[in-house]
Design a protein around this motif. Structure first.
Motif, PDB file in Angstrom:
ATOM      1  N   ALA A   1     -42.944  91.966 -16.450  1.00  0.00           N
ATOM      2  CA  ALA A   1     -44.288  91.665 -16.289  1.00  0.00           C
ATOM      3  C   ALA A   1     -44.549  90.702 -15.113  1.00  0.00           C
ATOM      4  CB  ALA A   1     -44.642  90.563 -17.310  1.00  0.00           C
ATOM      5  N   ALA A   2     -43.452  90.084 -14.493  1.00  0.00           N
ATOM      6  CA  ALA A   2     -43.767  89.326 -13.181  1.00  0.00           C
ATOM      7  C   ALA A   2     -43.839  90.346 -12.153  1.00  0.00           C
ATOM      8  CB  ALA A   2     -42.617  88.305 -12.887  1.00  0.00           C
ATOM      9  N   GLY A   3     -42.975  91.359 -12.196  1.00  0.00           N
ATOM     10  CA  GLY A   3     -43.074  92.690 -11.354  1.00  0.00           C
ATOM     11  C   GLY A   3     -44.273  93.102 -11.168  1.00  0.00           C
ATOM     12  N   TYR A   4     -44.842  93.471 -12.234  1.00  0.00           N
ATOM     13  CA  TYR A   4     -46.119  94.135 -12.475  1.00  0.00           C
ATOM     14  C   TYR A   4     -47.176  93.312 -11.704  1.00  0.00           C
ATOM     15  CZ  TYR A   4     -50.861  95.193 -14.853  1.00  0.00           C
ATOM     16  OH  TYR A   4     -52.002  95.315 -14.988  1.00  0.00           O
ATOM     17  N   PHE A   5     -47.275  91.845 -12.139  1.00  0.00           N
ATOM     18  CA  PHE A   5     -48.414  91.327 -11.389  1.00  0.00           C
ATOM     19  C   PHE A   5     -48.299  91.149  -9.784  1.00  0.00           C
ATOM     20  CE2 PHE A   5     -48.966  89.859 -15.904  1.00  0.00           C
ATOM     21  CZ  PHE A   5     -50.384  90.222 -16.148  1.00  0.00           C
ATOM     22  N   LEU A   6     -47.311  90.993  -9.605  1.00  0.00           N
ATOM     23  CA  LEU A   6     -46.682  90.716  -8.174  1.00  0.00           C
ATOM     24  C   LEU A   6     -47.117  91.846  -7.301  1.00  0.00           C
ATOM     25  CD1 LEU A   6     -43.505  88.682  -8.423  1.00  0.00           C
ATOM     26  CD2 LEU A   6     -45.604  88.005  -7.209  1.00  0.00           C
ATOM     27  N   ALA A   7     -46.732  93.115  -7.999  1.00  0.00           N
ATOM     28  CA  ALA A   7     -46.843  94.313  -7.204  1.00  0.00           C
ATOM     29  C   ALA A   7     -48.517  94.781  -7.378  1.00  0.00           C
ATOM     30  CB  ALA A   7     -46.107  95.518  -7.971  1.00  0.00           C
ATOM     31  N   LYS A   8     -49.088  94.320  -8.190  1.00  0.00           N
ATOM     32  CA  LYS A   8     -50.600  94.534  -8.513  1.00  0.00           C
ATOM     33  C   LYS A   8     -51.310  93.775  -7.363  1.00  0.00           C
ATOM     34  CE  LYS A   8     -54.117  95.002 -11.978  1.00  0.00           C
ATOM     35  NZ  LYS A   8     -54.284  94.935 -13.373  1.00  0.00           N
ATOM     36  N   LYS A   9     -50.640  92.719  -6.973  1.00  0.00           N
ATOM     37  CA  LYS A   9     -51.291  91.802  -5.763  1.00  0.00           C
ATOM     38  C   LYS A   9     -50.954  92.375  -4.639  1.00  0.00           C
ATOM     39  CE  LYS A   9     -51.577  87.434  -8.306  1.00  0.00           C
ATOM     40  NZ  LYS A   9     -50.928  86.094  -8.425  1.00  0.00           N
ATOM     41  N   GLY A  10     -50.141  93.335  -4.450  1.00  0.00           N
ATOM     42  CA  GLY A  10     -49.803  93.956  -3.091  1.00  0.00           C
ATOM     43  C   GLY A  10     -48.547  93.493  -2.576  1.00  0.00           C
ATOM     44  N   GLN A  11     -47.719  92.843  -3.245  1.00  0.00           N
ATOM     45  CA  GLN A  11     -46.423  92.250  -2.889  1.00  0.00           C
ATOM     46  C   GLN A  11     -45.450  93.540  -2.929  1.00  0.00           C
ATOM     47  OE1 GLN A  11     -45.622  88.703  -2.037  1.00  0.00           O
ATOM     48  NE2 GLN A  11     -47.929  89.112  -1.848  1.00  0.00           N
ATOM     49  N   ARG A  12     -44.566  93.357  -1.836  1.00  0.00           N
ATOM     50  CA  ARG A  12     -43.334  94.510  -2.023  1.00  0.00           C
ATOM     51  C   ARG A  12     -42.254  93.946  -2.886  1.00  0.00           C
ATOM     52  NH1 ARG A  12     -39.680  96.747   2.653  1.00  0.00           N
ATOM     53  NH2 ARG A  12     -38.843  98.882   1.596  1.00  0.00           N
TER      54      ARG A  12
ATOM     55  N   ILE B   1     -45.509  83.387 -13.409  1.00  0.00           N
ATOM     56  CA  ILE B   1     -44.720  83.473 -12.100  1.00  0.00           C
ATOM     57  C   ILE B   1     -45.432  83.860 -10.836  1.00  0.00           C
ATOM     58  CG2 ILE B   1     -42.567  84.677 -11.577  1.00  0.00           C
ATOM     59  CD1 ILE B   1     -41.629  84.890 -14.570  1.00  0.00           C
ATOM     60  N   SER B   2     -45.957  84.918 -11.147  1.00  0.00           N
ATOM     61  CA  SER B   2     -46.954  85.570 -10.106  1.00  0.00           C
ATOM     62  C   SER B   2     -47.610  84.551  -9.130  1.00  0.00           C
ATOM     63  CB  SER B   2     -47.729  86.853 -10.403  1.00  0.00           C
ATOM     64  OG  SER B   2     -48.485  87.324  -9.340  1.00  0.00           O
ATOM     65  N   ASP B   3     -48.326  83.808 -10.070  1.00  0.00           N
ATOM     66  CA  ASP B   3     -49.169  82.838  -9.281  1.00  0.00           C
ATOM     67  C   ASP B   3     -48.389  81.625  -8.670  1.00  0.00           C
ATOM     68  OD1 ASP B   3     -51.462  83.959 -10.326  1.00  0.00           O
ATOM     69  OD2 ASP B   3     -51.672  82.527 -11.989  1.00  0.00           O
ATOM     70  N   LEU B   4     -47.197  81.069  -9.451  1.00  0.00           N
ATOM     71  CA  LEU B   4     -46.132  80.044  -8.731  1.00  0.00           C
ATOM     72  C   LEU B   4     -45.881  80.714  -7.235  1.00  0.00           C
ATOM     73  CD1 LEU B   4     -44.340  78.863 -11.879  1.00  0.00           C
ATOM     74  CD2 LEU B   4     -46.111  77.600 -10.278  1.00  0.00           C
ATOM     75  N   LEU B   5     -45.474  82.039  -7.237  1.00  0.00           N
ATOM     76  CA  LEU B   5     -44.816  82.437  -6.035  1.00  0.00           C
ATOM     77  C   LEU B   5     -45.967  82.830  -4.819  1.00  0.00           C
ATOM     78  CD1 LEU B   5     -42.122  85.086  -7.021  1.00  0.00           C
ATOM     79  CD2 LEU B   5     -41.810  82.876  -5.918  1.00  0.00           C
ATOM     80  N   THR B   6     -47.222  83.119  -5.256  1.00  0.00           N
ATOM     81  CA  THR B   6     -48.187  83.533  -4.403  1.00  0.00           C
ATOM     82  C   THR B   6     -49.226  82.262  -4.055  1.00  0.00           C
ATOM     83  OG1 THR B   6     -49.497  84.406  -6.103  1.00  0.00           O
ATOM     84  CG2 THR B   6     -47.979  85.980  -4.953  1.00  0.00           C
ATOM     85  N   THR B   7     -49.536  81.421  -4.949  1.00  0.00           N
ATOM     86  CA  THR B   7     -50.259  80.382  -4.726  1.00  0.00           C
ATOM     87  C   THR B   7     -49.560  78.947  -4.689  1.00  0.00           C
ATOM     88  OG1 THR B   7     -50.953  80.090  -7.085  1.00  0.00           O
ATOM     89  CG2 THR B   7     -52.206  81.670  -5.729  1.00  0.00           C
ATOM     90  N   GLY B   8     -48.601  78.947  -5.430  1.00  0.00           N
ATOM     91  CA  GLY B   8     -47.817  77.826  -5.368  1.00  0.00           C
ATOM     92  C   GLY B   8     -48.234  76.800  -6.489  1.00  0.00           C
ATOM     93  N   LYS B   9     -49.040  77.334  -7.326  1.00  0.00           N
ATOM     94  CA  LYS B   9     -49.517  76.463  -8.476  1.00  0.00           C
ATOM     95  C   LYS B   9     -49.646  77.453  -9.695  1.00  0.00           C
ATOM     96  CE  LYS B   9     -54.287  76.222  -6.874  1.00  0.00           C
ATOM     97  NZ  LYS B   9     -55.407  75.574  -6.315  1.00  0.00           N
ATOM     98  N   ALA B  10     -49.781  76.994 -10.674  1.00  0.00           N
ATOM     99  CA  ALA B  10     -49.902  77.691 -12.242  1.00  0.00           C
ATOM    100  C   ALA B  10     -51.307  77.263 -12.666  1.00  0.00           C
ATOM    101  CB  ALA B  10     -48.925  77.626 -13.057  1.00  0.00           C
ATOM    102  N   PRO B  11     -51.981  78.196 -13.442  1.00  0.00           N
ATOM    103  CA  PRO B  11     -53.294  78.137 -14.227  1.00  0.00           C
ATOM    104  C   PRO B  11     -53.007  77.097 -15.442  1.00  0.00           C
ATOM    105  CG  PRO B  11     -52.629  80.196 -14.674  1.00  0.00           C
ATOM    106  CD  PRO B  11     -51.548  79.694 -13.660  1.00  0.00           C
ATOM    107  N   TYR B  12     -51.993  76.771 -15.756  1.00  0.00           N
ATOM    108  CA  TYR B  12     -51.758  75.948 -16.913  1.00  0.00           C
ATOM    109  C   TYR B  12     -50.762  74.605 -16.527  1.00  0.00           C
ATOM    110  CZ  TYR B  12     -52.532  80.483 -18.481  1.00  0.00           C
ATOM    111  OH  TYR B  12     -53.227  81.542 -18.862  1.00  0.00           O
ATOM    112  N   ASP B  13     -50.692  73.748 -17.613  1.00  0.00           N
ATOM    113  CA  ASP B  13     -49.912  72.396 -17.513  1.00  0.00           C
ATOM    114  C   ASP B  13     -48.482  73.126 -17.871  1.00  0.00           C
ATOM    115  OD1 ASP B  13     -48.296  70.287 -17.607  1.00  0.00           O
ATOM    116  OD2 ASP B  13     -49.678  69.403 -18.965  1.00  0.00           O
ATOM    117  N   LEU B  14     -47.344  72.943 -16.880  1.00  0.00           N
ATOM    118  CA  LEU B  14     -46.290  73.554 -17.263  1.00  0.00           C
ATOM    119  C   LEU B  14     -45.142  72.597 -17.498  1.00  0.00           C
ATOM    120  CD1 LEU B  14     -45.818  76.635 -14.846  1.00  0.00           C
ATOM    121  CD2 LEU B  14     -46.687  76.749 -17.147  1.00  0.00           C
ATOM    122  N   SER B  15     -45.657  71.041 -17.770  1.00  0.00           N
ATOM    123  CA  SER B  15     -44.761  70.184 -17.871  1.00  0.00           C
ATOM    124  C   SER B  15     -43.709  70.195 -19.182  1.00  0.00           C
ATOM    125  CB  SER B  15     -45.565  69.039 -17.897  1.00  0.00           C
ATOM    126  OG  SER B  15     -46.566  68.849 -18.906  1.00  0.00           O
ATOM    127  N   LEU B  16     -44.270  70.714 -19.943  1.00  0.00           N
ATOM    128  CA  LEU B  16     -43.272  71.188 -21.319  1.00  0.00           C
ATOM    129  C   LEU B  16     -42.251  71.889 -20.953  1.00  0.00           C
ATOM    130  CD1 LEU B  16     -43.238  70.894 -24.451  1.00  0.00           C
ATOM    131  CD2 LEU B  16     -44.488  72.955 -24.541  1.00  0.00           C
TER     132      LEU B  16
END
Length: 380
Positions: free
Chosen positions: A20-31, A356-371
């Motif tokens: 799933a992470a590979g899909y979202f990253l590739a969809k964003k144009g990442q190699r 995962i895609s967001d963390l790698l490309t923007t440095g932050k996630a759309p949710y609270d990941l503290s759990l």
């Protein structure tokens, strides 16, 4: 040693989360390069067995609900994009003593997030689903919008579309070594070395040993688990008449599925003996003890279910608190890892891939990941 090839992101472990992470990253144009020790979907990890439950009123904790609802949206988007259907709206029935903390959390999470939920007494459960008989002290929480995901079909679809968007997939290549600096990663597979700017590590039962190569010692323990299909009368247990289900009982926590396409009722035990499993060794096959453990539940609550058809094995990767691990490496911000999904992670894999895609490309996630933070343990 072959020439080094450079990628934006290397994903080690292309199972449910990694694919799933590979899909979202590739969809964003990442190699993207996806590397797996097998050829996903396969039977050597945690994502096989045809089906997984997806539910939103979440007995494991209200904190999971936003992630579950986002996962639902993303599964629907993937169905629309692919023109395929791998979600079956069977509804999900959670059953147990009214005092069960799991059952009470299902009810509270539904209230907090205004989710549709019917609370049934023992008579109402049997009236609605004649294949179930429970004591008067039990209640059932029926969530009509939940259901079943065809897990292997979903992974195949993410695989196909990740490749469509330009990702590369290297199968049957176990990773032998990983070296990380602040701005690059090198992944060794036998005689080959692959270089990228960033790394995703989502290797399921192999996560602990691979994370150790990066200086992290996380309590993500692979354990052997089993599940099985039983002969079942379609008029009681067939899809369209019977829901996916979970039972919180004094003898254990069980989960299961209606008979889909006449396959029989599928049943597994979520808890039970936590038998540690070396992921590099063959998992012991389904045996008479496994069968007896499942038949105990059927005799007590689903006496009309018939004989065992066949059983299978898989691996959970458990954390001590049974919550996931999704985090960025404390020393290397170009490394994100996802592990320890503790037997209830697949339904979230669409949303985890996006995170995962967001963390790698923007440095932050759309949710609270503290759990899910690795900092809840000493990680170095």
């Amino acid at each position: 040693m072959e020439a080094i090839m450079k990628y934006d992101v290397i994903v080690v472990g292309a199972g449910s989360m990694g694919m799933a992470a590979g899909y979202f990253l590739a969809k964003k144009g990442q190699r993207v390069l996806l590397i797996d020790a097998f050829d996903p979907p396969h039977t050597s990890g945690s994502h096989h067995g045809e089906t997984r439950i997806i539910r939103y009123a979440y007995g494991e904790g209200e904190e999971y609900v936003p992630l579950a609802l986002r996962a639902k949206e993303l599964w629907e988007e993937l169905e629309k994009e692919s023109g395929r259907s791998f979600f079956l709206k069977t509804g999900v029935l959670s059953v147990g003593e009214e005092t069960s903390s799991f059952i009470q959390t299902v009810i509270s999470s539904a209230k907090i997030y205004s989710l549709p939920l019917e609370v049934l007494n023992a008579v109402e459960i049997h009236t609605r689903f004649p294949g179930i008989t429970v004591p008067d002290s039990f209640i059932g929480c029926f969530e009509p919008t939940s259901g079943v995901l065809k897990c292997e079909d979903a992974i195949r679809t993410y695989k196909e579309f990740a490749l469509k968007y330009g990702a590369e997939l290297l199968t049957n290549h176990p990773v032998k070594g990983i070296k990380v600096t602040e701005d690059s990663v090198k992944v060794h597979t036998g005689d080959n070395v692959y270089e990228g700017k960033r790394l995703v590590l989502s290797a399921g039962a192999w996560s602990k040993e691979l994370l150790a190569k990066l200086g992290l010692n996380l309590p993500a323990t692979p354990i052997r688990k089993t599940f099985a299909w039983f002969e079942a009368d379609e008029k009681f247990y067939g899809e369209g008449k019977f829901p996916a289900f979970s039972f919180d009982t004094k003898s254990g926590m069980y989960y299961g599925f209606p008979s889909i396409d006449g396959a029989g009722l599928k049943l597994g035990r979520h808890d039970g003996i936590q038998q540690a499993q070396n992921p590099n060794e063959e998992v012991a096959p389904f045996n008479d003890g496994d069968r007896a453990e499942l038949e105990n539940l059927l005799r007590s609550y689903m006496p009309q279910v018939g004989k065992l058809k066949f059983g299978k094995t898989c691996m959970y990767t458990m954390t001590p608190d049974e919550n996931f691990i999704i985090d960025t490496h404390p020393l290397y911000k170009n490394v994100v890892f996802a592990a320890g999904f503790s037997g209830h992670g697949f339904k979230f894999s669409s949303a985890v891939g996006e995170v995962i895609s967001d963390l790698l490309t923007t440095g932050k996630a759309p949710y609270d990941l503290s759990l899910f933070s690795a900092s809840r343990w000493e990680v170095e």
